[in-house]
Design an enzyme around this catalytic site. Structure first.
Site, PDB file in Angstrom:
ATOM      1  N   LEU A 123      17.192  15.650 -19.080  1.00 29.57           N
ATOM      2  CA  LEU A 123      18.186  14.683 -18.605  1.00 29.57           C
ATOM      3  C   LEU A 123      17.912  14.268 -17.167  1.00 29.57           C
ATOM      4  O   LEU A 123      17.979  13.089 -16.824  1.00 29.57           O
ATOM      5  CB  LEU A 123      19.593  15.267 -18.736  1.00 29.57           C
ATOM      6  CG  LEU A 123      20.097  15.407 -20.165  1.00 29.57           C
ATOM      7  CD1 LEU A 123      21.486  16.022 -20.176  1.00 29.57           C
ATOM      8  CD2 LEU A 123      20.125  14.066 -20.867  1.00 29.57           C
ATOM      9  N   ALA A 124      17.582  15.240 -16.305  1.00 27.81           N
ATOM     10  CA  ALA A 124      17.393  14.914 -14.884  1.00 27.81           C
ATOM     11  C   ALA A 124      16.126  14.090 -14.667  1.00 27.81           C
ATOM     12  O   ALA A 124      16.111  13.184 -13.826  1.00 27.81           O
ATOM     13  CB  ALA A 124      17.345  16.190 -14.057  1.00 27.81           C
ATOM     14  N   GLY A 125      15.077  14.366 -15.406  1.00 26.90           N
ATOM     15  CA  GLY A 125      13.814  13.669 -15.194  1.00 26.90           C
ATOM     16  C   GLY A 125      13.762  12.315 -15.879  1.00 26.90           C
ATOM     17  O   GLY A 125      13.318  11.320 -15.282  1.00 26.90           O
ATOM     18  N   HIS A 159      25.188  34.069 -21.674  1.00 27.90           N
ATOM     19  CA  HIS A 159      26.164  33.487 -22.585  1.00 27.90           C
ATOM     20  C   HIS A 159      26.579  34.525 -23.619  1.00 27.90           C
ATOM     21  O   HIS A 159      25.721  35.171 -24.215  1.00 27.90           O
ATOM     22  CB  HIS A 159      25.516  32.281 -23.269  1.00 27.90           C
ATOM     23  CG  HIS A 159      26.494  31.354 -23.890  1.00 27.90           C
ATOM     24  ND1 HIS A 159      27.198  31.673 -25.011  1.00 27.90           N
ATOM     25  CD2 HIS A 159      26.899  30.115 -23.525  1.00 27.90           C
ATOM     26  CE1 HIS A 159      27.995  30.656 -25.313  1.00 27.90           C
ATOM     27  NE2 HIS A 159      27.825  29.705 -24.436  1.00 27.90           N
ATOM     28  N   ARG A 219      32.732  33.563 -19.512  1.00 30.01           N
ATOM     29  CA  ARG A 219      31.469  34.004 -20.100  1.00 30.01           C
ATOM     30  C   ARG A 219      30.962  35.330 -19.551  1.00 30.01           C
ATOM     31  O   ARG A 219      30.528  36.194 -20.298  1.00 30.01           O
ATOM     32  CB  ARG A 219      30.394  32.954 -19.831  1.00 30.01           C
ATOM     33  CG  ARG A 219      30.569  31.701 -20.631  1.00 30.01           C
ATOM     34  CD  ARG A 219      29.527  30.668 -20.257  1.00 30.01           C
ATOM     35  NE  ARG A 219      29.674  29.499 -21.123  1.00 30.01           N
ATOM     36  CZ  ARG A 219      28.924  28.409 -21.036  1.00 30.01           C
ATOM     37  NH1 ARG A 219      27.976  28.312 -20.130  1.00 30.01           N
ATOM     38  NH2 ARG A 219      29.112  27.400 -21.854  1.00 30.01           N
ATOM     39  N   HIS A 233      20.940  32.157 -20.664  1.00 30.41           N
ATOM     40  CA  HIS A 233      21.210  30.815 -21.146  1.00 30.41           C
ATOM     41  C   HIS A 233      20.854  29.748 -20.115  1.00 30.41           C
ATOM     42  O   HIS A 233      20.411  28.652 -20.452  1.00 30.41           O
ATOM     43  CB  HIS A 233      22.706  30.780 -21.471  1.00 30.41           C
ATOM     44  CG  HIS A 233      23.239  29.454 -21.831  1.00 30.41           C
ATOM     45  ND1 HIS A 233      22.685  28.694 -22.823  1.00 30.41           N
ATOM     46  CD2 HIS A 233      24.280  28.734 -21.347  1.00 30.41           C
ATOM     47  CE1 HIS A 233      23.378  27.564 -22.926  1.00 30.41           C
ATOM     48  NE2 HIS A 233      24.314  27.555 -22.040  1.00 30.41           N
ATOM     49  N   GLU A 262      18.463  21.377 -13.413  1.00 33.81           N
ATOM     50  CA  GLU A 262      18.504  22.848 -13.383  1.00 33.81           C
ATOM     51  C   GLU A 262      17.455  23.411 -12.426  1.00 33.81           C
ATOM     52  O   GLU A 262      17.585  24.545 -11.946  1.00 33.81           O
ATOM     53  CB  GLU A 262      18.298  23.414 -14.800  1.00 33.81           C
ATOM     54  CG  GLU A 262      18.592  24.912 -14.899  1.00 33.81           C
ATOM     55  CD  GLU A 262      18.412  25.501 -16.295  1.00 33.81           C
ATOM     56  OE1 GLU A 262      18.228  24.723 -17.251  1.00 33.81           O
ATOM     57  OE2 GLU A 262      18.458  26.733 -16.434  1.00 33.81           O
ATOM     58  N   LEU A 308      24.879  19.166 -18.315  1.00 36.19           N
ATOM     59  CA  LEU A 308      24.515  17.805 -18.700  1.00 36.19           C
ATOM     60  C   LEU A 308      24.997  16.832 -17.633  1.00 36.19           C
ATOM     61  O   LEU A 308      24.308  15.889 -17.249  1.00 36.19           O
ATOM     62  CB  LEU A 308      25.134  17.468 -20.061  1.00 36.19           C
ATOM     63  CG  LEU A 308      24.765  18.404 -21.212  1.00 36.19           C
ATOM     64  CD1 LEU A 308      25.360  17.914 -22.525  1.00 36.19           C
ATOM     65  CD2 LEU A 308      23.254  18.530 -21.348  1.00 36.19           C
TER      66      LEU A 308
END
Lengths: 674, 247
Positions: free
Chosen positions: A74-76, A297, A362, A433, A457, A473
């Site tokens: 998502l970031a790239g 997690h 968590r 996780h 991340e 996300l």
């Protein structure tokens, strides 16, 4: 709710003074680190002001400026698409065969955004507050506020791209609630939100490939960062099909290469997720921040045997209706759980945390499961599991209702374990996780190496010591669509920088280093596979740097990792050649970097003698066994400078730079879930 | 359990490949199919024989990186991805044939790895909605009726693994392409580019060397995400409309 200081200048807390020194001898103390891009003033104006202060790049100049992006999650992918649309010349690199495969695709639950569509009291400030609190007050407030501020734009952008979010019967977007918060602000696409968001970003990226602004390098792995004349100017990459070593130069380098959870060998990360891109940058001077912050997690499918290659997460929404228990009597461990009567079961979360029960955060749920298994009450193979039982939910709601809610998760569980969770209680166990740690960046997402930006991340910035569900996300897309494109222009306004060529000593050195290292890995000619070393490293990390950490354990782990690394460089066996597709060689390089990272993680964990978020130090707990933070000592970001040492040699002493975390908008508080 | 594995080995795309036979004596039914291959690779490495190259990444059935022809079936006997197939679907003594995806448009790179770059190039020709970052209107300004939104989601779950191509006797990528055309065509945002999209994607599909669709349906039967065959009817309908309107 914390007190908002309208001027944004009055600090609500003091800088910490560290008294304990558990890691003495393992590190050197360096200068304090200050984020000189950090804006001041009222928190709600900081991003607006920063966007205005940052210089613009004239559209005609953009095509003369080149950007390298490593990673297409998502970031790239979002950054690549956006910078391509703006007219910069972008090159993207990814180890998979297509950008669409990056591991963001596996995120299930959803994406947070402060839209307040539910009119349930949500706001930018509340999302900001929840995220800082969820991160146990170990994140930077300016960054987190900005994240909350741009969150609503992300949803607009994704919908415009055709991301099929869940909708209600009126055709408007639906929201659900997600762990640790009291509002419904999570947008979702059934259990495949990450997939749909990534496909949206991927399509936008491919559109730019067609437009000629983005060049995509598939099956390419970054193996070195090129730093020339004080600036990050390119990478050395290996074409994983032909084995060719390539030099790629640019005006700026962006690492969006994801997290390093695979240092634990078993995690919910994809098989290929690795630390090499960020670790090579670390070796070239980029600081690694809070490397020990790992999220574990609680609801994963347990290990079935030594052959296990990865772990599979199941959405924690299961804890809404499932009840977690273990047998009271260790002798019942191997019994059919349906034969164990109610009075012989210990619903330990409901017993210890009556207010939150099975819905504790968590980290608490994970640790509690570990204690039960350590106590010999774990169930399933190796005693590493606890029951998650839906019998009550099925009796109360009916099987159909349970199926409608969790059907896909139940099917997945059955496919993997061969057991039917409608009839036999599920078995779950915690798994690594996500990592909150990563390369240190300033407010502009630039590392301490000029021209090296880090997003998603791979950086450390937004989640503190613990990440809330549905926030990964959000951060990936915030960084790529809205933050980086607005901050990178301040750096690029000084470009294009002097042309470099292959003969520049920094380029030649980086290239030679890659070739030399690959040659060495192939030449060791020992007995053991890279995979076997990775597994052993993972056991050490999980045992001593996992859910609960102690001074003794971490010290021992550092010793074990150092010995393992020495053995690796003398007894590794990699077959095949460097000039062909060679998955063993790829793996060997990654494992070598994981070992060095693992050592640094243990040193960081050893130094941080407090329990916060995903980091639990046994020496720092309340009388009730709950996590105890020490804001007076540790309200800082631990940014580690590489201590030197050639590949394969022992690493030099790392240098710790502390960045004080000062809050002006929120007061720090201890959390309680009892 | 004991298994005999017949596996396609090919050093690189230019080389000629051949089937090789391997024995595994201690396979647990709880292993995934790819974990079984991991175990074989550890054995081979210990014996000094180069491990078998195969692709996988998430091993959760969502990234689409893995994909093997197992006993002639794309992803094997269950309706799922290769990574989610477990050895309990096989019996002690079985002989299992393992091959890469077979299609002209997916050249073999090595052993079981193929190049699926053609899929990306099809997407580049229109598998998107042009919406530059920052230009988006407020999300709820554009309601989408729930039935369309749900169907758009269902077909958007395609993971781009290529099983449809591998299963098709014609080596057609119609299901892959039609899933995207249907997804975007169901949404109001997708309308402005609907006609150029289908025309350009189909042209690229044919250019890549994928075959035509002759309604056999193997693609939908092999699809691990159960993309329905009728998306191809939607593709044909959109293509007819576009051509009639002069595209």
């Amino acid at each position: 709710m914390g007190t908002l200081d309208p001027s944004g200048t009055v600090a609500l807390n003091k800088a910490s003074v560290q008294k304990s020194d558990d890691a003495a001898g393992f590190y050197a103390l360096g200068d304090k680190l200050v984020d000189d891009k950090a804006p001041t003033g009222p928190i709600k104006d900081r991003w607006t002001n920063r966007k205005f202060e940052n210089r613009l790049v004239n559209p005609a100049n953009r095509r003369k400026l080149s950007v390298i992006i490593v990673g297409t999650g998502l970031a790239g992918a979002s950054a690549g698409a956006t910078l391509g649309e703006a007219g910069y010349h972008v090159k993207t690199f990814f180890y998979q065969d297509s950008p669409r495969r990056a591991h963001s695709i596996a995120a299930q639950g959803g994406i947070n955004a402060a839209k307040n569509y539910m009119e349930d009291g949500d706001s930018t400030f509340r999302l900001f507050y929840d995220t800082v609190k969820g991160g146990d007050y170990r994140s930077r407030e300016s960054n987190v506020y900005r994240l909350a501020e741009v969150s609503a734009n992300i949803i607009d952008q994704c919908v415009a791209q055709g991301v099929p979010f869940a909708r209600d019967y009126g055709g408007l977007l639906d929201n659900r609630s997600f762990g640790g918060v009291q509002v419904s602000r999570t947008f979702y696409a059934r259990g495949q939100t990450g997939q749909q968001l990534l496909i949206g970003a991927y399509q936008a990226l491919e559109r730019q490939v067609a437009a000629g602004t983005v060049e995509a390098y598939s099956r390419h792995e970054m193996l070195e960062l090129i730093v020339a004349d004080g600036r990050a100017r390119g990478i050395v990459a290996r074409d994983m099909v032909t084995g060719e070593i390539e030099t790629h130069l640019a005006d700026v380098v962006v690492l969006a290469s994801g997290g390093y959870g695979n240092v634990f060998f078993l995690s919910t990360n994809a098989m290929g997720c690795n630390v090499t891109a960020t670790w090579r940058a670390h070796r070239k001077g980029a600081y690694m921040a809070n490397p020990c912050y790992t999220q574990i997690h609680p609801t994963c499918i347990p290990v079935s045997g030594d052959h296990q290659s990865k772990l599979t997460l199941m959405s924690e929404s299961l804890r809404n209706d499932g009840r977690i228990w273990v047998p009271k009597d260790r002798a019942d461990r191997d019994k059919d759980p349906r034969q164990i009567p109610e009075e012989d079961r210990d619903y330990y979360l409901e017993r210890i945390y009556p207010a939150f029960g099975n819905l504790v955060p968590r980290d608490i749920a994970s640790r509690a499961a570990k204690y039960q298994c350590d106590d010999g009450k774990g169930v399933g193979p190796g005693g590493l599991g606890v029951y998650l039982d839906f019998a009550d939910a099925i009796a109360r709601l009916g099987r159909d209702a349970v199926e409608a809610k969790y059907g896909n998760l139940f099917d997945m569980y059955q496919r993997i374990t061969g057991e039917n969770p409608y009839e036999v209680p599920m078995r779950i166990y915690p798994a690594v996780h996500y990592v909150m740690g990563g390369l240190w960046v300033d407010y502009d997402l630039q590392s301490n190496v000029p021209g090296l930006f880090v997003t998603g991340e791979a950086n450390f910035s937004d989640h503190g010591a613990n990440r809330l569900g549905a926030s990964a996300l959000m951060q990936g897309l915030a960084d790529g669509y809205f933050v980086l494109p607005n901050t990178i222009r301040e750096y690029l306004a000084d470009g294009p920088f002097d042309k470099l060529d292959e003969a520049h000593p920094a380029v030649a050195e980086a290239r030679a280093n890659v070739e030399d290292r690959l040659g060495r890995l192939l030449a060791i000619g020992g007995e053991r596979s890279a995979d076997s070393y990775h597994k052993e490293l993972g056991h050490i990390m999980w045992e001593y740097c996992g859910m609960e950490r102690t001074k003794e354990g971490l010290t021992l782990a550092i010793e074990k990792i150092r010995a393992l690394k020495q053995d690796f460089w003398s007894n590794l066996r990699v077959l095949g050649t460097a000039d062909s597709l060679n998955q063993s060689l790829e793996k060997a390089g990654r494992v070598a970097d994981f070992m060095e990272l693992g050592e640094l993680m243990c040193i960081d964990a050893l130094n941080r003698r407090e329990s916060c978020g995903g980091h639990f130090r046994a020496e720092s707990q309340t009388e009730d066994g709950e996590a105890l933070r020490h804001d007076d000592e540790f309200a800082y970001v631990a940014a580690w400078e590489f201590g030197g040492g050639a590949d394969g040699e022992p690493m030099g002493t790392p240098v710790l730079h502390k960045e004080d975390l000062i809050y002006t908008a929120i007061e720090m508080k201890q959390r309680s879930y009892k | 359990m004991k298994l005999t594995l017949k596996i396609w080995r090919q050093p690189d795309s230019a080389a000629k490949g051949a089937m090789h036979t391997y024995q595994l004596n201690d396979v647990s039914p709880d292993m995934s199919f790819l974990e079984m291959l991991d175990v074989l690779n550890e054995d081979l490495n210990a014996k000094g024989e180069e491990p078998i190259a195969f692709d996988s990444d998430c091993r959760e059935g969502i990234c689409g990186m893995c994909g093997l022809m197992i006993n002639g079936q794309a992803h094997g006997p269950e309706v799922t991805t290769t990574c989610q197939l477990h050895m309990r679907s096989f019996k002690d003594g079985d002989v299992i044939t393992i091959e890469p995806w077979r299609a002209d448009a997916f050249p073999v790179l090595k052993d079981l790895c193929v190049d699926r770059g053609a899929f990306d190039r099809i997407i580049q020709q229109g598998g998107f909605i042009s919406a530059n970052t920052g230009s988006a209107p407020e999300a709820n300004n554009l309601p989408v009726n729930k039935a369309d939104a749900d169907r758009a989601f269902n077909v958007a779950t395609c993971i781009g693994c290529g099983a449809c191509v591998a299963a098709c006797p014609n080596g057609s990528a119609s299901l892959f392409m039609a899933a995207k055309i249907t997804h975007l065509g169901l949404l109001p945002q997708g309308q402005p580019e609907r006609e150029t999209r289908v025309v350009n994607m189909v042209a690229q599909h044919d250019h890549e060397g994928f075959g035509g669709c002759t309604n056999i349906g193997e693609c939908a039967a092999a699809c691990p995400k159960e993309i329905p065959l009728d998306v191809i009817s939607q593709l044909n309908k959109d293509l007819r409309t576009a051509i009639k309107r002069g595209h």
